[in-house]
Design a protein around this motif. Structure first.
Motif, PDB file in Angstrom:
ATOM      1  N   SER A  58      27.198 -46.281 -38.587  1.00 16.59           N
ATOM      2  CA  SER A  58      27.071 -45.626 -39.667  1.00 16.59           C
ATOM      3  C   SER A  58      26.373 -44.434 -39.280  1.00 16.59           C
ATOM      4  CB  SER A  58      26.349 -46.459 -40.643  1.00 16.59           C
ATOM      5  OG  SER A  58      26.160 -45.620 -41.870  1.00 16.59           O
ATOM      6  N   ALA A  59      26.986 -43.236 -39.924  1.00 15.38           N
ATOM      7  CA  ALA A  59      26.396 -41.862 -39.544  1.00 15.38           C
ATOM      8  C   ALA A  59      26.177 -41.068 -40.919  1.00 15.38           C
ATOM      9  CB  ALA A  59      27.455 -41.214 -38.657  1.00 15.38           C
ATOM     10  N   VAL A  60      25.636 -39.813 -40.850  1.00 13.12           N
ATOM     11  CA  VAL A  60      25.273 -39.286 -41.775  1.00 13.12           C
ATOM     12  C   VAL A  60      25.754 -37.662 -41.487  1.00 13.12           C
ATOM     13  CG1 VAL A  60      23.751 -38.156 -43.591  1.00 13.12           C
ATOM     14  CG2 VAL A  60      23.414 -40.683 -42.883  1.00 13.12           C
ATOM     15  N   TYR A  61      26.690 -37.104 -42.468  1.00 13.35           N
ATOM     16  CA  TYR A  61      27.286 -35.842 -42.061  1.00 13.35           C
ATOM     17  C   TYR A  61      26.200 -35.100 -43.075  1.00 13.35           C
ATOM     18  CZ  TYR A  61      30.087 -31.601 -42.861  1.00 13.35           C
ATOM     19  OH  TYR A  61      30.402 -30.277 -42.859  1.00 13.35           O
ATOM     20  N   VAL A  62      25.720 -33.910 -42.402  1.00 14.43           N
ATOM     21  CA  VAL A  62      24.818 -32.956 -42.746  1.00 14.43           C
ATOM     22  C   VAL A  62      25.269 -31.593 -42.849  1.00 14.43           C
ATOM     23  CG1 VAL A  62      22.403 -31.930 -43.292  1.00 14.43           C
ATOM     24  CG2 VAL A  62      22.846 -34.164 -42.398  1.00 14.43           C
ATOM     25  N   PRO A  63      25.716 -31.007 -43.762  1.00 16.00           N
ATOM     26  CA  PRO A  63      26.674 -29.632 -43.588  1.00 16.00           C
ATOM     27  C   PRO A  63      25.402 -28.695 -43.364  1.00 16.00           C
ATOM     28  CG  PRO A  63      26.970 -30.633 -45.986  1.00 16.00           C
ATOM     29  CD  PRO A  63      25.939 -31.554 -45.186  1.00 16.00           C
ATOM     30  N   GLY A  64      25.963 -27.656 -42.456  1.00 13.76           N
ATOM     31  CA  GLY A  64      25.043 -26.604 -42.097  1.00 13.76           C
ATOM     32  C   GLY A  64      24.728 -25.525 -43.431  1.00 13.76           C
ATOM     33  N   GLN A  65      23.882 -24.744 -43.053  1.00 20.60           N
ATOM     34  CA  GLN A  65      23.595 -23.766 -44.326  1.00 20.60           C
ATOM     35  C   GLN A  65      23.450 -22.375 -43.444  1.00 20.60           C
ATOM     36  OE1 GLN A  65      20.127 -25.260 -46.414  1.00 20.60           O
ATOM     37  NE2 GLN A  65      21.281 -26.650 -47.183  1.00 20.60           N
ATOM     38  N   CYS A  66      24.066 -21.454 -44.202  1.00 20.56           N
ATOM     39  CA  CYS A  66      23.894 -20.153 -43.719  1.00 20.56           C
ATOM     40  C   CYS A  66      22.813 -19.301 -44.518  1.00 20.56           C
ATOM     41  CB  CYS A  66      25.220 -19.368 -43.728  1.00 20.56           C
ATOM     42  SG  CYS A  66      26.180 -20.110 -42.364  1.00 20.56           S
ATOM     43  N   ALA A  67      22.208 -18.337 -43.839  1.00 15.45           N
ATOM     44  CA  ALA A  67      21.264 -17.531 -44.635  1.00 15.45           C
ATOM     45  C   ALA A  67      21.303 -16.392 -43.841  1.00 15.45           C
ATOM     46  CB  ALA A  67      19.842 -18.005 -44.877  1.00 15.45           C
ATOM     47  N   ALA A  68      20.344 -15.768 -43.006  1.00 14.79           N
ATOM     48  CA  ALA A  68      20.379 -14.593 -42.136  1.00 14.79           C
ATOM     49  C   ALA A  68      21.095 -15.061 -40.890  1.00 14.79           C
ATOM     50  CB  ALA A  68      19.061 -14.293 -41.520  1.00 14.79           C
ATOM     51  N   GLY A  69      21.165 -16.384 -40.589  1.00 12.62           N
ATOM     52  CA  GLY A  69      22.090 -17.063 -39.532  1.00 12.62           C
ATOM     53  C   GLY A  69      22.274 -18.412 -40.171  1.00 12.62           C
TER      54      GLY A  69
ATOM     55  N   ALA B 122      22.479 -16.817 -32.821  1.00 17.43           N
ATOM     56  CA  ALA B 122      23.672 -15.947 -32.479  1.00 17.43           C
ATOM     57  C   ALA B 122      24.403 -16.311 -31.249  1.00 17.43           C
ATOM     58  CB  ALA B 122      22.889 -14.651 -32.335  1.00 17.43           C
ATOM     59  N   CYS B 123      24.028 -17.066 -30.333  1.00 14.82           N
ATOM     60  CA  CYS B 123      24.620 -17.218 -29.100  1.00 14.82           C
ATOM     61  C   CYS B 123      24.966 -18.653 -29.034  1.00 14.82           C
ATOM     62  CB  CYS B 123      23.893 -16.687 -27.817  1.00 14.82           C
ATOM     63  SG  CYS B 123      22.200 -17.511 -27.680  1.00 14.82           S
ATOM     64  N   ARG B 124      24.665 -19.466 -29.663  1.00  9.85           N
ATOM     65  CA  ARG B 124      25.362 -20.738 -29.596  1.00  9.85           C
ATOM     66  C   ARG B 124      26.200 -21.418 -30.587  1.00  9.85           C
ATOM     67  NH1 ARG B 124      23.382 -23.787 -33.468  1.00  9.85           N
ATOM     68  NH2 ARG B 124      21.254 -23.306 -34.105  1.00  9.85           N
ATOM     69  N   PHE B 125      27.199 -22.385 -30.089  1.00 12.23           N
ATOM     70  CA  PHE B 125      27.965 -22.493 -31.417  1.00 12.23           C
ATOM     71  C   PHE B 125      27.688 -24.145 -31.671  1.00 12.23           C
ATOM     72  CE2 PHE B 125      30.662 -22.540 -27.615  1.00 12.23           C
ATOM     73  CZ  PHE B 125      31.156 -23.881 -27.533  1.00 12.23           C
ATOM     74  N   GLY B 126      27.246 -24.901 -30.930  1.00  6.76           N
ATOM     75  CA  GLY B 126      27.056 -26.291 -31.004  1.00  6.76           C
ATOM     76  C   GLY B 126      25.953 -26.976 -30.279  1.00  6.76           C
ATOM     77  N   SER B 127      25.617 -28.258 -30.583  1.00  6.07           N
ATOM     78  CA  SER B 127      24.703 -28.843 -29.949  1.00  6.07           C
ATOM     79  C   SER B 127      24.862 -30.556 -29.905  1.00  6.07           C
ATOM     80  CB  SER B 127      23.314 -28.767 -30.587  1.00  6.07           C
ATOM     81  OG  SER B 127      23.394 -29.151 -32.031  1.00  6.07           O
ATOM     82  N   VAL B 128      24.229 -31.200 -28.906  1.00  4.56           N
ATOM     83  CA  VAL B 128      24.245 -32.715 -28.989  1.00  4.56           C
ATOM     84  C   VAL B 128      22.801 -33.057 -28.347  1.00  4.56           C
ATOM     85  CG1 VAL B 128      25.088 -32.733 -26.499  1.00  4.56           C
ATOM     86  CG2 VAL B 128      25.261 -34.604 -28.182  1.00  4.56           C
ATOM     87  N   ALA B 129      22.359 -34.171 -29.000  1.00  4.28           N
ATOM     88  CA  ALA B 129      21.157 -34.562 -28.670  1.00  4.28           C
ATOM     89  C   ALA B 129      20.907 -36.100 -28.776  1.00  4.28           C
ATOM     90  CB  ALA B 129      19.981 -33.971 -29.540  1.00  4.28           C
ATOM     91  N   GLY B 130      20.063 -36.692 -28.210  1.00  9.67           N
ATOM     92  CA  GLY B 130      19.607 -38.236 -28.072  1.00  9.67           C
ATOM     93  C   GLY B 130      18.068 -38.490 -27.708  1.00  9.67           C
TER      94      GLY B 130
END
Length: 116
Positions: A67-78, A37-45
């Motif tokens: 080469s990278a892979v795009y994984v769409p987000g999913q919404c349910a309760a959040g 509910a309070c974040r809109f993005g992330s980055v990690a290594g």
């Protein structure tokens, strides 16, 4: 959501940072602990876990040839983050945006430097 934020209202919050990697979240709330509910993005290594299953998604090529892979987000309760995931040697990286599109994630991924 990104269009609703002013540049001075975005906080980068360190969730983890140690010898095996880092995880940061982006939030308009300085007290966000990573909740959807309070974040809109992330980055990690991180050091790539073994065994690593390839993420399921759309394969893309970044401007530097990675080469990278795009994984769409999913919404349910959040909603979870849509992610762009890639590896470099023994390291796994990703960038994510809640309801993020590929055209938003590619420039983020291309700005992420290697773990040193």
């Amino acid at each position: 959501m990104l269009g609703d934020l002013n540049d001075d209202s975005v906080y980068v919050i360190v969730q983890t940072a140690d010898s095996v990697g880092y995880a940061l979240i982006f939030s308009p709330d300085a007290d966000c602990m990573g909740e959807s509910a309070c974040r809109f993005g992330s980055v990690a290594g991180q050091v790539r876990p073994k065994p690593l299953r390839d993420p399921q998604g759309q394969r893309v090529r970044l401007s530097d040839g990675r080469s990278a892979v795009y994984v769409p987000g999913q919404c349910a309760a959040g909603c979870n983050d849509a992610k762009l995931v890639w590896t470099v040697g023994p390291y796994l990286y990703y960038v994510g945006l809640k309801r993020g599109r590929l055209d938003q994630l590619v420039p983020m991924a291309e700005s992420v430097g290697p773990i040193r």
